[in-house]
Scaffold this motif. Structure first.
Motif, PDB file in Angstrom:
ATOM      1  N   UNK A 168      39.331 104.393   4.753  1.00  0.00           N
ATOM      2  CA  UNK A 168      40.762 104.233   4.537  1.00  0.00           C
ATOM      3  C   UNK A 168      41.054 102.852   3.930  1.00  0.00           C
ATOM      4  N   UNK A 169      42.263 102.699   3.434  1.00  0.00           N
ATOM      5  CA  UNK A 169      42.666 101.448   2.786  1.00  0.00           C
ATOM      6  C   UNK A 169      42.472 100.248   3.701  1.00  0.00           C
ATOM      7  N   UNK A 170      42.773 100.413   4.986  1.00  0.00           N
ATOM      8  CA  UNK A 170      42.665  99.290   5.923  1.00  0.00           C
ATOM      9  C   UNK A 170      41.243  98.745   5.989  1.00  0.00           C
ATOM     10  N   UNK A 171      40.247  99.625   5.917  1.00  0.00           N
ATOM     11  CA  UNK A 171      38.859  99.161   5.972  1.00  0.00           C
ATOM     12  C   UNK A 171      38.477  98.422   4.693  1.00  0.00           C
ATOM     13  N   UNK A 172      38.919  98.944   3.551  1.00  0.00           N
ATOM     14  CA  UNK A 172      38.655  98.239   2.293  1.00  0.00           C
ATOM     15  C   UNK A 172      39.309  96.856   2.301  1.00  0.00           C
ATOM     16  N   UNK A 173      40.530  96.799   2.819  1.00  0.00           N
ATOM     17  CA  UNK A 173      41.237  95.517   2.881  1.00  0.00           C
ATOM     18  C   UNK A 173      40.500  94.530   3.785  1.00  0.00           C
ATOM     19  N   UNK A 174      40.003  95.025   4.899  1.00  0.00           N
ATOM     20  CA  UNK A 174      39.299  94.144   5.838  1.00  0.00           C
ATOM     21  C   UNK A 174      37.985  93.642   5.242  1.00  0.00           C
ATOM     22  N   UNK A 175      37.214  94.538   4.660  1.00  0.00           N
ATOM     23  CA  UNK A 175      35.914  94.143   4.114  1.00  0.00           C
ATOM     24  C   UNK A 175      36.049  93.213   2.913  1.00  0.00           C
ATOM     25  N   UNK A 176      37.059  93.463   2.091  1.00  0.00           N
ATOM     26  CA  UNK A 176      37.241  92.653   0.878  1.00  0.00           C
ATOM     27  C   UNK A 176      38.104  91.424   1.131  1.00  0.00           C
ATOM     28  N   UNK A 177      38.546  91.262   2.392  1.00  0.00           N
ATOM     29  CA  UNK A 177      39.454  90.161   2.741  1.00  0.00           C
ATOM     30  C   UNK A 177      40.685  90.185   1.842  1.00  0.00           C
ATOM     31  N   UNK A 178      41.202  91.403   1.686  1.00  0.00           N
ATOM     32  CA  UNK A 178      42.421  91.657   0.917  1.00  0.00           C
ATOM     33  C   UNK A 178      42.256  91.303  -0.565  1.00  0.00           C
ATOM     34  N   UNK A 179      41.030  91.452  -1.054  1.00  0.00           N
ATOM     35  CA  UNK A 179      40.780  91.220  -2.474  1.00  0.00           C
ATOM     36  C   UNK A 179      40.920  92.506  -3.277  1.00  0.00           C
ATOM     37  N   UNK A 186      31.132 103.321   0.174  1.00  0.00           N
ATOM     38  CA  UNK A 186      32.429 103.718   0.715  1.00  0.00           C
ATOM     39  C   UNK A 186      33.318 104.194  -0.424  1.00  0.00           C
ATOM     40  N   UNK A 187      33.915 105.365  -0.240  1.00  0.00           N
ATOM     41  CA  UNK A 187      34.780 105.953  -1.254  1.00  0.00           C
ATOM     42  C   UNK A 187      36.098 106.376  -0.611  1.00  0.00           C
ATOM     43  N   UNK A 188      37.139 106.558  -1.402  1.00  0.00           N
ATOM     44  CA  UNK A 188      38.412 107.001  -0.823  1.00  0.00           C
ATOM     45  C   UNK A 188      38.306 108.441  -0.335  1.00  0.00           C
TER      46      UNK A 188
END
Length: 256
Positions: free
Chosen positions: A54-65, A26-28
């Motif tokens: 998108x940022x929301x998916x990265x936040x969800x997958x990383x648990x906001x890490x 996954x890339x921006x």
């Protein structure tokens, strides 16, 4: 079970070391440049499926890490086999230093130790199967991807593994704040396995007894002990310094 690894540097090292282990990237969105462009190029060469996120998916997958808008899905981390690695370490010339960790449970500390060990050319890390942090996304991220380059072994019996290393010719040095001998007074010029203990409890009794020598790190301040990751960095740096000096002078255990 697949896991996600986040961050520019960890993902780059994943692709450099083992691109076959990555099945999705996954890339921006938008145009890529710099290191992200290098990641994209390596992934394309390895025919890895890529898609923008998108940022929301990265936040969800990383648990906001910490994700840096880069993520790779990889297989569950594969630990190296201790017996196989021992044979390889014995065949190396010169034999490398090793890092043995007794109960390091903080993934940040484990990641830092792995990163430092790889930076100083350590041959590998030996962990017990129980009572230690697993190699997770956090460990890989903090190690800056060093988990993909450095052999990391898990053993059922840490003391037995230490005895095997000792029999194979490694000098086993445990770090303990109450040891009388200073790190700087010990000969580290030969092949050495350094044993570091848990953040709070230090080395367990049987692990201490299995060491050839216990050393302490001299301190000038009032703090009683150092963080295990900091202590590991000091120990490995001193070993590296002594080996360079011994090689230049032709003296020391490495020259025997």
């Amino acid at each position: 079970m697949p896991r996600w690894v986040f961050g520019v540097r960890p993902v780059l090292e994943l692709l450099r070391a083992n691109p076959r282990g990555v099945d999705q990237l996954l890339l921006p969105p938008g145009k890529w440049s710099g290191t992200i462009r290098e990641i994209e190029t390596l992934a394309r060469q390895a025919k890895i499926h890529m898609r923008p996120a998108e940022t929301a998916e990265f936040e969800r997958l990383s648990q906001h890490g910490h994700h840096q808008h880069v993520a790779a899905r990889v297989a569950e981390f594969s630990y190296a086999d201790f017996e196989e690695r021992l044979d390889a370490w014995q065949a190396s010339q010169p034999r490398p230093d090793l890092l043995v960790l007794d109960g390091v449970q903080d993934p940040q500390n484990l990641g830092s130790l792995i990163r430092t060990a790889e930076a100083f050319g350590t041959g590998g890390v030996v962990l017990p199967k129980d009572g230690v942090a697993p190699v997770s996304d956090t460990v890989t991220r903090v190690s800056s991807g060093a988990t993909e380059w450095l052999p990391i072994c898990r053993v059922t019996n840490l003391v037995r593994a230490m005895e095997a290393l000792k029999k194979a010719g490694w000098w086993i040095i445990g770090a303990s704040p109450d040891a009388d001998l200073s790190l700087y007074d010990e000969d580290l010029s030969g092949s050495t396995a350094f044993v570091l203990g848990a953040e709070e409890k230090g080395l367990r009794r049987l692990v201490r007894e299995a060491c050839d020598r216990l050393v302490s790190l001299p301190r000038l301040g009032r703090v009683e002990s150092l963080n295990v990751a900091v202590a590991g960095g000091i120990v490995l740096a001193e070993s590296h310094r002594q080996k360079r000096t011994a090689k230049a002078s032709g003296h020391g255990r490495s020259a025997e």
